[in-house]
Enzyme design. Structure first.
Site, PDB file in Angstrom:
ATOM      1  N   LYS A 143       0.848  -1.196   0.000  1.00  0.00           N
ATOM      2  CA  LYS A 143       0.000   0.000   0.000  1.00  0.00           C
ATOM      3  C   LYS A 143       0.878   1.238   0.000  1.00  0.00           C
ATOM      4  O   LYS A 143       1.878   1.299   0.740  1.00  0.00           O
ATOM      5  CB  LYS A 143      -0.924  -0.022   1.218  1.00  0.00           C
ATOM      6  CG  LYS A 143      -1.951   1.101   1.265  1.00  0.00           C
ATOM      7  CD  LYS A 143      -2.851   0.938   2.496  1.00  0.00           C
ATOM      8  CE  LYS A 143      -3.928   1.998   2.571  1.00  0.00           C
ATOM      9  NZ  LYS A 143      -4.799   1.840   3.757  1.00  0.00           N
ATOM     10  N   SER A 152      -9.516   1.392   2.894  1.00  0.00           N
ATOM     11  CA  SER A 152      -8.740   2.172   1.938  1.00  0.00           C
ATOM     12  C   SER A 152      -7.645   1.394   1.205  1.00  0.00           C
ATOM     13  O   SER A 152      -7.028   1.911   0.277  1.00  0.00           O
ATOM     14  CB  SER A 152      -8.089   3.361   2.657  1.00  0.00           C
ATOM     15  OG  SER A 152      -7.214   2.915   3.694  1.00  0.00           O
ATOM     16  N   SER A 196      -9.742  -0.776   7.044  1.00  0.00           N
ATOM     17  CA  SER A 196      -9.113  -0.620   5.733  1.00  0.00           C
ATOM     18  C   SER A 196      -8.354  -1.806   5.173  1.00  0.00           C
ATOM     19  O   SER A 196      -8.059  -1.835   3.983  1.00  0.00           O
ATOM     20  CB  SER A 196      -8.190   0.604   5.747  1.00  0.00           C
ATOM     21  OG  SER A 196      -8.937   1.773   5.952  1.00  0.00           O
TER      22      SER A 196
END
Length: 488
Positions: A85, A160, A184
């Site tokens: 990420k 996310s 997330s």
């Protein structure tokens, strides 16, 4: 590489067996993944899961091949491609947090956890798309735009950490890293038919992660199998002198492998948190999937116990979560330390320049208006989180249950353009207890979703008892085998 070696749905064990048998090299493996990303991620349908491919990935693979020729496997992740990420520091690539403001931010060093992975032989293959600044659940931003769910191209992947989940679901790598402040890691794992772990708070260092919240940020793992997830998790679980929260590692006993033959579901007591199930028509498809999961567990010897204590995830977010209260100070601290060379110095500057993705503007404006140092509500929330930890621990002891279970989302992940709703991941985030999402099945197929929309079942355990949650997840996974690759 021989023609019969396919990277789709392969595991760490598959890769290492192929290397040992001379059927593939690390260089050939990484090239196959890069070619797959180039072919599938940016063409129609445009999944948009990858921000940057590591320009040094092939060289790292060649170095590992040379190492193997002389000394054998470097570690448990030898040659394994990791997708990261883009709010986790990588010194070889920009770390953008999905924001145009940070497109040129290249950290001086890797995050602590990245170094642990590389020491174990992993190859950081690419940085993945995310919801801007990790303050939302749809995986959209000002830098790269919307990531698309590979199981239904009209839907978001969750977030996310949605870019990581889509990339793992699409077989662009084997292990994915995400961060989880509220939902997330587990939200996109649920929405993309994957396993996702938010571990006990403090087991993985946050040193080298662009922060959203001092007290709720956590790093987690997304993978296609619990076994692969666990291998990466054990590597990253380590004390870091620069992150005092990792003192908890000293109280945690690692498990080097998860053997389903040693731990089945039979005889477990699993508590079903009834208040985390929706009652509206929009919730029924998820409830049907969950009912099937519960029946499977009952038939495998689990004692399923209904827990009727009235906890409401939406209310917990509104009254107990500290993420918005801490967001401004956390981001501003980053912008004036590691991000000191950025022209933008505060969240207020970002808001005023009006280049942020419009979907996060309301949350950013609200966060910028809060002052945790002079707000009784913040102190109340801090204390309420401590009370909640005791309440849930007492509840689990009173019912004598091994884990709580519920759908991660009361409804499927939303359509593109909508805001994520009715997610239950806040409970694990507030508690800091281990929470794992495992594929629970699919909604009924439609024209847009030929397999159906994936639904994740979430297991929540006691603090620092990650071992039990991983074993429960492994046993459930092996019993159900709901993981199915998307139809491209």
């Amino acid at each position: 590489m021989t023609n019969n070696f396919c990277v789709e749905e392969i595991t760490i064990s598959d890769v290492h067996n192929a290397i040992a048998e001379g059927r593939i090299t690390c260089r050939e493996l990484i090239k196959a993944y890069i070619d797959r990303i180039d072919k599938l991620d940016s063409n129609f349908p445009k999944y948009n899961s990858i921000i940057t491919i590591n320009p040094n990935a092939m060289k790292l693979a060649e170095d590992l091949d040379a190492y193997y020729a002389e000394s054998g496997f470097k570690g448990p992740l030898h040659g394994i491609p990791i997708l990261v990420k883009d709010n986790i520091y990588t010194k070889e690539m920009p770390t953008t947090a999905g924001s145009v403001y940070l497109k040129d931010f290249i950290p001086e060093k890797n995050a602590f956890l990245i170094e642990k992975l590389m020491d174990a032989g992993a190859i950081i293959l690419a940085k993945t798309n995310m919801h801007e600044l990790a303050i939302g659940g749809e995986t959209n931003n000002s830098l790269k735009g919307q990531t698309i769910n590979p199981y239904d191209h009209t839907r978001t992947p969750g977030g996310s950490s949605g870019g990581t989940a889509v990339a793992i679901a699409m077989n662009f790598g084997i292990i994915g890293l995400g961060t989880d402040t509220v939902n997330s890691v587990r939200s996109p794992a649920s929405g993309c038919n994957l396993v996702g772990l938010r571990p006990s708070y403090g087991l993985i260092s946050k040193n080298g992660v662009i922060p959203s919240s001092f007290n709720q940020d956590n790093v987690g793992v997304i993978a296609r199998t619990v076994e692969d997830l666990n291998i990466a998790f054990q590597v990253m679980t380590a004390y870091d002198e620069h992150d005092p929260n990792t003192e908890k590692v000293h109280d945690y006993v690692k498990i080097d492998e998860v053997d389903n033959s040693e731990f089945t579901l039979q005889g477990l007591r699993i508590g079903v948190l009834k208040s985390f199930f929706g009652q509206s028509d929009i919730n029924m498809s998820v409830n049907e999937v969950m009912h099937n999961c519960l029946e499977i567990m009952k038939n495998s010897g689990v004692e399923v116990i209904e827990v009727h204590e009235d906890y409401d995830a939406v209310e917990l977010q509104k009254t107990t979560s500290v993420d918005l209260y801490e967001f401004k100070d956390a981001l501003n601290k980053f912008l004036n330390t590691d991000g000191k060379d950025m022209k933008i110095k505060t969240l207020a500057d970002m808001i005023d320049s009006n280049l942020l993705y419009e979907g996060i503007m309301p949350s950013c404006i609200q966060a910028n208006s809060l002052d945790r140092n002079n707000d009784e509500n913040y102190l109340y929330r801090v204390n309420r989180r401590l009370e909640l930890k005791k309440e849930i621990t007492d509840l689990m002891n009173r019912y004598e249950i091994d884990a709580l279970v519920y759908p991660h989302q009361k409804r499927p992940v939303v359509k593109v353009g909508e805001s994520q709703a009715e997610r239950n991941g806040i409970l694990g985030s507030l508690l800091g207890f281990p929470a794992m999402v495992v594929p629970g099945g699919f909604t009924n197929p439609t024209a847009e979703a030929p397999l159906g929309v994936p639904i994740g079942i979430e297991f929540l355990g006691r603090e620092l008892d990650d071992k039990s949650i991983i074993r429960i997840g492994k046993a459930f996974e092996q019993l159900t085998r709901f993981r199915t690759k998307p139809q491209q």
